[in-house]
Write an enzyme that holds these catalytic residues in place. Sequence first.
Site, PDB file in Angstrom:
ATOM      1  N   ARG A   1       0.907  -1.125  -0.089  1.00 51.73           N
ATOM      2  CA  ARG A   1       0.050   0.033   0.048  1.00 51.73           C
ATOM      3  C   ARG A   1       0.777   1.184  -0.119  1.00 51.73           C
ATOM      4  NH1 ARG A   1      -2.646  -3.396   3.558  1.00 51.73           N
ATOM      5  NH2 ARG A   1      -4.620  -4.168   2.746  1.00 51.73           N
TER       6      ARG A   1
ATOM      7  N   LYS B   1       3.234  11.807 -10.898  1.00 55.14           N
ATOM      8  CA  LYS B   1       2.296  11.025 -11.981  1.00 55.14           C
ATOM      9  C   LYS B   1       2.958   9.549 -12.043  1.00 55.14           C
ATOM     10  CE  LYS B   1      -0.574  14.459 -14.215  1.00 55.14           C
ATOM     11  NZ  LYS B   1      -0.999  14.822 -15.536  1.00 55.14           N
TER      12      LYS B   1
ATOM     13  N   GLU C   1       9.087  19.656 -24.774  1.00 57.93           N
ATOM     14  CA  GLU C   1       8.834  19.891 -23.300  1.00 57.93           C
ATOM     15  C   GLU C   1       9.367  21.169 -22.746  1.00 57.93           C
ATOM     16  OE1 GLU C   1       5.952  18.852 -21.809  1.00 57.93           O
ATOM     17  OE2 GLU C   1       5.644  16.788 -22.661  1.00 57.93           O
TER      18      GLU C   1
ATOM     19  N   LYS D   1       7.911  23.227 -13.270  1.00 56.36           N
ATOM     20  CA  LYS D   1       6.819  22.354 -12.980  1.00 56.36           C
ATOM     21  C   LYS D   1       6.779  22.133 -11.519  1.00 56.36           C
ATOM     22  CE  LYS D   1       5.347  17.912 -13.721  1.00 56.36           C
ATOM     23  NZ  LYS D   1       5.646  16.558 -14.592  1.00 56.36           N
TER      24      LYS D   1
ATOM     25  N   GLU E   1      -3.994  18.024 -10.330  1.00 55.10           N
ATOM     26  CA  GLU E   1      -4.602  18.478 -11.536  1.00 55.10           C
ATOM     27  C   GLU E   1      -6.200  18.753 -11.729  1.00 55.10           C
ATOM     28  OE1 GLU E   1      -2.858  16.321 -15.047  1.00 55.10           O
ATOM     29  OE2 GLU E   1      -4.548  16.983 -16.336  1.00 55.10           O
TER      30      GLU E   1
ATOM     31  N   ARG F   1      -2.461  22.894 -12.873  1.00 52.83           N
ATOM     32  CA  ARG F   1      -1.871  21.686 -13.330  1.00 52.83           C
ATOM     33  C   ARG F   1      -2.185  21.322 -14.864  1.00 52.83           C
ATOM     34  NH1 ARG F   1       1.009  16.476 -10.289  1.00 52.83           N
ATOM     35  NH2 ARG F   1       2.164  15.768 -12.377  1.00 52.83           N
TER      36      ARG F   1
ATOM     37  N   ASN G   1      -0.626  20.745 -19.936  1.00 57.04           N
ATOM     38  CA  ASN G   1      -1.165  20.084 -21.177  1.00 57.04           C
ATOM     39  C   ASN G   1      -0.820  21.064 -22.416  1.00 57.04           C
ATOM     40  OD1 ASN G   1      -1.582  17.918 -19.586  1.00 57.04           O
ATOM     41  ND2 ASN G   1      -3.540  18.559 -18.969  1.00 57.04           N
TER      42      ASN G   1
ATOM     43  N   HIS H   1      -0.783  19.772 -25.855  1.00 57.98           N
ATOM     44  CA  HIS H   1      -1.037  18.180 -25.766  1.00 57.98           C
ATOM     45  C   HIS H   1      -2.251  17.767 -26.539  1.00 57.98           C
ATOM     46  CE1 HIS H   1       2.438  18.210 -23.229  1.00 57.98           C
ATOM     47  NE2 HIS H   1       2.495  16.893 -23.059  1.00 57.98           N
TER      48      HIS H   1
ATOM     49  N   HIS I   1      -1.181  15.105 -28.492  1.00 53.62           N
ATOM     50  CA  HIS I   1      -1.208  13.678 -28.347  1.00 53.62           C
ATOM     51  C   HIS I   1      -2.030  13.063 -29.438  1.00 53.62           C
ATOM     52  CE1 HIS I   1      -1.405  13.625 -23.512  1.00 53.62           C
ATOM     53  NE2 HIS I   1      -0.311  13.185 -24.338  1.00 53.62           N
TER      54      HIS I   1
ATOM     55  N   HIS J   1       7.167  12.044 -28.173  1.00 57.41           N
ATOM     56  CA  HIS J   1       6.190  12.565 -27.175  1.00 57.41           C
ATOM     57  C   HIS J   1       6.553  14.213 -27.592  1.00 57.41           C
ATOM     58  CE1 HIS J   1       3.368  13.889 -24.403  1.00 57.41           C
ATOM     59  NE2 HIS J   1       4.316  14.451 -23.870  1.00 57.41           N
TER      60      HIS J   1
END
Length: 373
Positions: free
Chosen positions: A134, A156, A198, A240, A250, A254, A258, A261, A265, A277
Amino acid sequence: MTQTRHDEMSPGAATIVDVHTPSRAYEVHVGAGLLDDAGTLVRRAAGGEVAAVVSDSNVGPLYAQRVRASLEAAGYRTAYLEFDAGEQNKRFFTLVPLLEGLAEAELSRSDVVVALGGGVTGDMAGLAAALYLRGIQVAQIPTSLLAMVDSSVGGKTAVDLEAGKNLAGAFFQPSVVIADVGCLRTLSPELLADSCGEVIKHGVLADPELFDALERRPLTSMDVEDPAFAQVVARNVAIKRDVVNADEREQGVRQTLNLGHTLGHAIEAASDYALGHGSSVAAGLCCVTRATEHLGWTEPGTAARIERVCAAHGLPTNTDLAHDTILRYATHDKKRHGQTVNLVVPSAIGSVCVRKVGLDELATIVRLGCGAR
Ligand code: GLY
């Protein structure tokens, strides 16, 4: 805003960026040669008896021995778990043997997982640490520029599902991040350039000075062990950090990460992930900015500046995909909210806003920004 500090304890003169999210505070160390300090830094941040190094079949053979030696010199018993490199392996079928490996190595709740590699390794080892018992601590040691400036910071973690990338995961902050820019020496020039997508995004998002610096001197023309290179990495981490400190999960600001993106994406997925990417984000950023400038939402001249910087880094500035293909992928994005998409719009270099756009408005943006007009 984007404060960093110097590590007085480190002979390698690393820069430290302090992250303070609601769930955990930790340091990001950026500098050359830090792999050899990994043991000391992990011990200081996480403690414990056993350190399980997780890496992939590309990075492990290059650096795992060095990291294990440093961890062992700091008093850890180490274990080593390796999986086959590649985004196609960022799946539950790889995660399960990692979890079994942690159990076989008898890690307890006070022990630590050490993620050594690029974004795929960081995401999977981070998720394994979040799930095992956990939750046990994880140290991130990013070895790609993309992982240093983005994925290793902010917590993330995820694996991919059939339905799309990163669809099963957790927010789980590391205890320390150790970014040794010396690792970038073994990165191919193509991958280094790809990561710059990025970096450019961060400049457009929050830092006109960083953007100016990239205009004057592309990152791809710098030696990765030039102290100025590490400063650029640290600055990206600090950008960041400011965002994730303010919005760990997010719910608000946050989302601005994106930027580029929504279309990026779509371009990446439509290429079946053949386009990297960062390259996809660069193309998405140029496309969205051309469109929003045309609509009067963006300061005139912004798109041309972004296009020039992307091109100077060897990154694409457009796509020749059919508009309906881009739209189809863009509207399948997991960040779509019913009949609207939260689109991050660059207002000018260094500032953005989030606009809820309808699907018809998104179609207009694709028409205005993508391909020949
Ligand atoms: N890479 C975007 C984020 O961490 O939120």
